[in-house]
Each structure stands twice: as structure tokens, then as C-alpha cells.
Design an enzyme around this catalytic site. Structure first.
Site, short mmCIF file in Angstrom:
data_model
loop_
_atom_site.label_atom_id
_atom_site.label_comp_id
_atom_site.label_asym_id
_atom_site.label_seq_id
_atom_site.Cartn_x
_atom_site.Cartn_y
_atom_site.Cartn_z
N GLY A 117 0.69 -1.35 -0.07
CA GLY A 117 -0.12 0.06 0.10
C GLY A 117 0.81 1.33 0.21
O GLY A 117 2.00 1.24 -0.49
N SER A 118 0.42 2.30 0.76
CA SER A 118 0.87 3.31 0.77
C SER A 118 2.27 3.85 1.21
O SER A 118 2.97 4.62 1.20
CB SER A 118 0.15 4.36 1.05
OG SER A 118 -0.91 4.86 0.38
N THR A 119 2.80 2.70 1.97
CA THR A 119 4.05 2.55 2.53
C THR A 119 5.26 2.58 1.29
O THR A 119 6.17 3.22 1.65
CB THR A 119 4.42 1.50 3.49
OG1 THR A 119 4.28 0.28 2.72
CG2 THR A 119 3.72 1.60 4.79
N LYS A 170 4.83 4.47 -0.95
CA LYS A 170 5.35 5.85 -1.44
C LYS A 170 6.69 6.23 -1.12
O LYS A 170 7.18 7.30 -1.69
CB LYS A 170 4.03 6.63 -1.14
CG LYS A 170 2.69 6.30 -2.03
CD LYS A 170 1.69 7.27 -1.25
CE LYS A 170 0.28 6.78 -2.05
NZ LYS A 170 -1.04 7.48 -1.08
#
Length: 484
Positions: free
Chosen positions: A218-220, A222
Site C-alpha cells: 500500500g502507501s508505505t 510511496k
């Protein structure tokens, strides 16, 4: 001698040589691998006549051997077995040694390792009985306990590192199991327990921190996309990115929304720093397409994706997909599509940022010591790679501090301590709630701990759960144990 007899003699000689070579190959070249086979009952039984070395945390044994009342002489015993099972693994009369250090460091624990040759020689001369060496671990019992409490009864995993050395401070998975139940000499009970645990849908014997079915980050992820942008030299924290409420993905009829359904800034624009702070999907998806799959893949590889590591247990390599089209690149840039990771990999990314861009080799065994606790061998911290520059690490730290101070990670904040972090809500299976992540380090100005926590299937909050409200407060509990 006639020809048929001569030919027969050659055949017999050739067969004799073949048998001799095969026996030599098995007894010399294959001896080690055959001895280490989990099902080799002769070696397993012989091992129970030697006092196996202990596994120590903060000077106290979490795995040790005690005298038994049967022919096997020794029986393995575990303290706080389910808490430390991902670390220790099991030593079983029926199923051998595996699942953790019991398997990975079996030769050290039995005293048969080549590194202990001179120690064995001294013991023979002095008349000491055969005995395994002990392992002193890097685990911090306070942080290990806090990680277990943060997970509670929820499925998931926590791994914590010392970012300056790579020492593993905590390694916890939930659910877990008690290796004492496999160490018993009641083979019928052990077999029943083994069968039940391996058939269980929640897989209690899987060490989720380093293996099993890998997670979408997921957004980790990013953080990796941000690193690729900063390392390219074309972006800074103040660079302007498009951040509309939804982004139409090219080559498809689908649009990617932000979690809150709103634009990430005025006039559908945002800065790179603010995009990470609020975890702007549209900004990062567009950024990923602008950078291209090659830059993303290269940065992921620099952080360790695709590499086989040992801590000393084998770590399943994290993966970044190849041959991506534009929408797949966009989704990969926000940690979706086919990006898959271990919690250790995500913790290593945060640890690298915390350590100024230097990625340390993670390790669990601090010292190998003898029965008198004299150190035989120590592990020296080692730089594994330098995935990012110090300048990029500073920029990412500033961005991650903003996430905790003002953004999606507010509930990871520790009063009086600056925390740097990133949340992640990862939808890997559309039938279930998302996996919820938090990764980060503290204190941000002098890091003592870097961690990653993942809670499967929404933790205990269902399909509406977000990482900022579930994983972030769980991470705060661990940070508090580490820095207080």
C-alpha cells in the site's frame, strides 16, 4: 585370457569404481546435507544425547535443554514460547529443528559448526562433555513484549530494527504457537499438535515478518516512489504535483480516487511533501507514470527488493513487477498491483532513511558464547547498501515527520518525541478488508528504533478501517516502549 573374460573383468572393475565413487560422494560431499535433513532420525536421536545450547535474550534463556527421564537424555524447553516462537522456531524429536534459529543455527547449537572446531578441540583435551554453544540475541524483551501487545489477537506482524546497526529488536507474528508443544517426547501428542497447527487457516507457524504469503505494501511504498523522484534530481519536497480528487488511468475506463474523495490541494495541485503527508494517491500515481517503471524498479532493487537475505533465517525476497503498462505503473507506485513485501523489507526502508541513506544488514544473533558465557564469535554491524543519498534521506525524514505531525499518521505521535512515519492501507484481496500498515522511526533526530507493523484484514475494525486509525496507534505503543 580370452576376450569375454577380459571384458567381464573391465565391467566388474568399472562397477567397483562406481560403487567406490558413489560411497565417497555420499560420505564426504553429501554428508553435511544428509545430516541436516529434518527427517534424519538417526541424527535427531543422537542430538538429544548432547546438551543443546541455549538461546538467550537479555541474558535470560528463552530456549534451553533440560534432563529428561527417558532414553533421549535431554528435552528442549521454551520460556514465553509463543512470544518468541518466530525467533526460536522449534526443536522436535519427530519433526527436527526448524522455523527459526533452531533450524538456521542448528550446527552452532549442537556444537558441530566448523566455526567451533577449536573450541571442540579444547573440550576434548580438557575432558569436557560434548555441548552446544549458546546464542545471545539482539532482541529487546521490552520492545518484543510491546509489539506482541500492540498486535493483540489480531493477525499480523511487527519487526523492529536498530537503524544504526541492523540489529533486530523485535520479531513478532500473530497468531503464534508454543514450541514447547513440539518439544515433548510424547510423539503421539506432538504429531497431533503438528497436524492441527499446519491445518489451521490462520497459519500460526508462519513467521509473517520474513515469509509466508507476502503483503501488498500500500502507501508505505510511496517512500520508494518518493526516493526515486528525489534521487532523479528533478524533484524536491517543494516540487508541485497534480493532485486531483480522481485520476483517469490511461488505456482504461477506470479512475483512481483519493481515500477521502477530495483533491489534495488548491487548484488540484500539491507539493511532494504534502502529497506524502496526506497520502495523495492521484499525485503518486501520476508521479509513478512520469518517473516510469524502470526508475521505480531500480529504486526498489536498491532497497533490497529481489534479494535473498538471511538474518540468519532465510527472508523471502520482496518483489516489484516487471513489464508494466502505464496504469500498472501508476498502481505499483502506490504499492498496489503486484508489488509484494515482507514487513522486514518495509522496516529496512525506514531504517535506511533513519540512518542517513546507509542500509545496515539485519541480524538476530549478537554473540555465540560457550557454557561459561565467554564470547566465541560476535556479529559486527555491516553496511549492506546505500540506496539513497544523505540529502534524500533528510528530505524523506522531513516528509515522514509531516505525516505524523499533520497527516495520516497523527495517532503514531509520542508526546515529547518526534516520530517520522508513513501509513499504508493495502487492498490485496477484494473479498476482505485492507491490510493496514505503519512504518517509521523515532526519535527522528536520533533514531533508536525503526519498525514496520501490518495488521491483516483491517485488524479488528472491518472494511472501513484505515491505517491511520488502527496501525498508527499500535505503532505508537511500540515507540513508547523503545524511547521511554
Amino acid at each position: 585370457m580370452n576376450t569375454p573374460i577380459r571384458r567381464l573383468g573391465f565391467v566388474v572393475a568399472a562397477l567397483f569404481c562406481s560403487v567406490l565413487l558413489a560411497a565417497s560422494y555420499i560420505q564426504v560431499l553429501q554428508a553435511k546435507s544428509l545430516n541436516n535433513r529434518p527427517g534424519n532420525t538417526r541424527i535427531i536421536n543422537a542430538g538429544y544425547k548432547i546438551e543443546r545450547g541455549s538461546i538467550l535474550v537479555d541474558g535470560k534463556a528463552i530456549a534451553t535443554s533440560r534432563k529428561s527421564n527417558d532414553k533421549y537424555v535431554y528435552e528442549r524447553q521454551y520460556t514465553n514460547g509463543s512470544l518468541y516462537a518466530p525467533v526460536t522456531g522449534y526443536s522436535s524429536l519427530v519433526y527436527g529443528n526448524g522455523g527459526g534459529l533452531e533450524g538456521a543455527e542448528n550446527e552452532v547449537l549442537t556444537g558441530t559448526s566448523d566455526s567451533l572446531f577449536y573450541r571442540r578441540l579444547v573440550d576434548v583435551v580438557t575432558g569436557k562433555p560434548k555441548q552446544g554453544a549458546n546464542l545471545e540475541l539482539t532482541i529487546n524483551p521490552k520492545i518484543q513484549q510491546a509489539a506482541a501487545q500492540a498486535l493483540g489477537n489480531r493477525r499480523g506482524a511487527v519487526v523492529a530494527l536498530d537503524p544504526k546497526t541492523g540489529a533486530v529488536l523485535a520479531m513478532v507474528t500473530s497468531p503464534s504457537y508454543d514450541p514447547d508443544n513440539l518439544a515433548s517426547h510424547d510423539t503421539e501428542a506432538v504429531t497431533k499438535t503438528w497436524t492441527q497447527m499446519n491445518a489451521a487457516a490462520n497459519q500460526p507457524m508462519v513467521n509473517r515478518t520474513i515469509g509466508g504469503t507476502l503483503y501488498p505494501p500500500g502507501s508505505t511504498f510511496k517512500l520508494v516512489t518518493s526516493a526515486a523522484a528525489l534521487e532523479s534530481g528533478n524533484y524536491s519536497n517543494s516540487s508541485t504535483l497534480p493532485g486531483p480528487a480522481t485520476l483517469r488511468l490511461p488505456q482504461t475506463t477506470h479512475s483512481l480516487p483519493n481515500d477521502d474523495g477530495r483533491a489534495c490541494g488548491p487548484n488540484d495541485e500539491t507539493s511532494l511533501l504534502h502529497a506524502l503527508e496526506v497520502s495523495c494517491n492521484t499525485a503518486y500515481a501520476q508521479l509513478g507514470m512520469d518517473l516510469g517503471q524502470d526508475k521505480l524498479a531500480s529504486q526498489a532493487k536498491k532497497f533490497g527488493f529481489g534479494d535473498v537475505m538471511r538474518v540468519p533465517m532465510r527472508v523471502t525476497p520482496s518483489t516489484f513487477p516487471t513489464q508494466l503498462n502505464e496504469p500498472q505503473t501508476a498502481m505499483s507506485a502506490i504499492g498496489q498491483y503486484d508489488v509484494r513485501v515482507t514487513p522486514l523489507q518495509i522496516a529496512m526502508i525506514s531504517a535506511t532513511i533513519a540512518n542517513g541513506g546507509n542500509q545496515m544488514q539485519p541480524y538476530l544473533v549478537k554473540n555465540v558464547v560457550d557454557s561459561d558465557l565467554d564470547v566465541i564469535k560476535s556479529t559486527d554491524p555491516k553496511v549492506r547498501a546505500k540506496p539513497i543519498s544523505g540529502q534524500t534521506a533528510d528530505s524523506l525524514t522531513e516528509m515522514m515527520e509531516a505525516v505524523v505531525n499533520n497527516g495520516t499518521g497523527k495517532q503514531a505521535a509520542v508526546p515529547g518525541v518526534q516520530v517520522a512515519g508513513k501509513t499504508g492501507t493495502a487492498q490485496g484481496d477484494t473479498k476482505n478488508a485492507a491490510d493496514l500498515w505503519f512504518t517509521g522511526f523515532a526519535p527522528a533526530n536520533d533514531p533508536k528504533i525503526a519498525l514496520a507493523i501490518v495488521l491483516e484484514n483491517g485488524g479488528d475494525q472491518g472494511v472501513e478501517a484505515l491505517a491511520g486509525s488502527v496501525a498508527a496507534p499500535a505503532a505508537r505503543q511500540i515507540f513508547e516502549a523503545a524511547v521511554r
